[in-house]
Scaffold this motif. Structure first.
Motif, mmCIF file in Angstrom:
data_model
loop_
_atom_site.group_PDB
_atom_site.id
_atom_site.type_symbol
_atom_site.label_atom_id
_atom_site.label_comp_id
_atom_site.label_asym_id
_atom_site.label_seq_id
_atom_site.Cartn_x
_atom_site.Cartn_y
_atom_site.Cartn_z
ATOM 1 N N ALA A 1 0.833 -1.212 0.000
ATOM 2 C CA ALA A 1 0.000 0.000 0.000
ATOM 3 C C ALA A 1 0.861 1.253 0.000
ATOM 4 O O ALA A 1 2.025 1.255 0.406
ATOM 5 C CB ALA A 1 -0.919 0.006 1.212
ATOM 6 N N ALA A 2 0.245 2.332 -0.458
ATOM 7 C CA ALA A 2 0.811 3.676 -0.355
ATOM 8 C C ALA A 2 -0.276 4.562 0.234
ATOM 9 O O ALA A 2 -1.407 4.585 -0.267
ATOM 10 C CB ALA A 2 1.239 4.190 -1.728
ATOM 11 N N ALA A 3 0.043 5.258 1.303
ATOM 12 C CA ALA A 3 -0.948 6.090 1.996
ATOM 13 C C ALA A 3 -0.439 7.517 2.131
ATOM 14 O O ALA A 3 0.768 7.765 2.176
ATOM 15 C CB ALA A 3 -1.252 5.513 3.377
ATOM 16 N N SER A 4 -1.374 8.434 2.183
ATOM 17 C CA SER A 4 -1.025 9.851 2.356
ATOM 18 C C SER A 4 -2.119 10.533 3.167
ATOM 19 O O SER A 4 -3.222 10.003 3.332
ATOM 20 C CB SER A 4 -0.843 10.534 0.995
ATOM 21 N N GLY A 5 -1.832 11.745 3.652
ATOM 22 C CA GLY A 5 -2.807 12.505 4.434
ATOM 23 C C GLY A 5 -2.542 12.399 5.922
ATOM 24 O O GLY A 5 -2.146 11.340 6.423
ATOM 25 N N VAL A 6 -2.773 13.504 6.641
ATOM 26 C CA VAL A 6 -2.456 13.546 8.073
ATOM 27 C C VAL A 6 -3.340 12.616 8.895
ATOM 28 O O VAL A 6 -2.955 12.174 9.984
ATOM 29 C CB VAL A 6 -2.573 14.994 8.602
ATOM 30 N N LEU A 7 -4.512 12.266 8.371
ATOM 31 C CA LEU A 7 -5.408 11.396 9.134
ATOM 32 C C LEU A 7 -4.963 9.930 9.116
ATOM 33 O O LEU A 7 -5.443 9.126 9.920
ATOM 34 C CB LEU A 7 -6.832 11.518 8.577
ATOM 35 N N ALA A 8 -4.030 9.569 8.205
ATOM 36 C CA ALA A 8 -3.594 8.176 8.082
ATOM 37 C C ALA A 8 -3.025 7.630 9.385
ATOM 38 O O ALA A 8 -3.137 6.430 9.680
ATOM 39 C CB ALA A 8 -2.561 8.055 6.961
ATOM 40 N N GLU A 9 -2.428 8.488 10.205
ATOM 41 C CA GLU A 9 -1.861 8.046 11.487
ATOM 42 C C GLU A 9 -2.952 7.679 12.490
ATOM 43 O O GLU A 9 -2.686 6.989 13.479
ATOM 44 C CB GLU A 9 -0.993 9.165 12.082
#
Length: 207
Positions: free
Chosen positions: A108-116
Motif C-alpha cells: 500500500a501507499a498512503a497519504s494525508g495527516v489522518l492516516a496516522e
C-alpha cells in the motif's frame, strides 16, 4: 711438348663438369615424383564419407502471471467520520489465472495527516468478495494497526503482506481480503475536516 701437356691436363676438368649434369636431372625428377606423390596422398582425404543428423523446430515460450480483483471501484469512500463512528469492513476477492505457480502479496501507499489515526486491519480468508463479507472466515495472514503503519511496513511487493501462493492450475486460485477501518479514539480535535487516502496493490510473481 709443354703445350701438349697443358692440353692433356685440361681435359679431366671438362669431363667433371659434364659428369654433374645427370645429378641435376635426377634431382628435378625426384622433386617431380614427390609432388605427384603428395597429390596422390591428399586425394583419398577428399573422398572421405560423412553423415550428420539434426534436431529441428526447437522453441521457447513464457508462461503467464495474471491477477484480477472482483471490483475496480474503491473499497472505501468514507466521509463524516468521528472517533465514535462504527468500524466499517469490506471484502475483495483476488483471483489468479496464470499458467505458472505464483506468490501474491499486498502492499500500500498512503497519504494525508489522518492516516496516522485511521485504525486499520487486514485478514486473508476464503469467502465473500465484491464488497460483501458475508460468510468470511479468516484463514491466513492478519494485520492490525494504523493505515500509516500498514503502508510503512508493506510498501513494496518484495516485503508485501499475505501468504497467498496459488498453484499453476486446479483449485485454491483465489483469496479474499477483509479490510476493516475506523477512526481511532483520542484523535486530536485539530484533525477535524482532515483526510487520508490509500492505494492498495496486489502483485503476483512467479518463482
Amino acid at each position: 711438348m709443354g703445350v701438349n701437356n697443358t692440353s692433356r691436363q685440361a681435359q679431366p676438368g671438362r669431363h667433371r663438369r659434364l659428369a654433374r649434369r645427370p645429378n641435376r636431372a635426377r634431382l628435378i625428377m625426384l622433386v617431380g615424383l614427390l609432388a605427384v606423390g603428395g597429390l596422390r596422398l591428399w586425394e583419398p582425404a577428399r573422398a572421405a564419407f560423412t553423415a550428420s543428423t539434426q534436431n529441428m523446430s526447437n522453441g521457447w515460450s513464457s508462461g503467464t502471471v495474471t491477477l484480477s480483483g472482483d471490483t475496480t471501484s474503491s473499497v472505501f469512500q468514507l466521509v463524516g467520520l468521528t472517533p465514535r463512528s462504527a468500524a466499517q469492513a469490506s471484502c475483495i476477492r483476488i483471483t489468479y489465472t496464470g499458467s505458472l505457480g505464483a506468490r501474491v502479496r499486498l502492499f500500500a501507499a498512503a497519504s494525508g495527516v489522518l492516516a496516522e489515526y485511521v485504525q486499520f486491519s487486514v485478514d486473508e480468508g476464503d469467502a465473500g468478495g465484491d464488497g460483501d463479507c458475508t460468510g468470511f472466515s479468516a484463514s491466513g495472514a492478519t494485520f492490525t494497526g494504523t493505515l500509516a503503519s500498514f503502508a510503512a511496513t508493506f510498501d513494496t511487493a518484495a516485503n508485501g503482506f499475505g501468504n497467498f501462493t496459488p498453484p499453476a492450475s486446479g483449485a485454491n486460485r483465489f483469496k479474499v481480503y477483509r479490510i476493516a477501518t475506523s477512526v481511532r479514539p483520542g484523535t486530536p480535535e485539530y484533525l477535524q475536516d482532515q483526510s487520508a487516502s490509500a492505494t492498495f496493490t496486489w502483485q503476483a510473481q512467479s518463482p
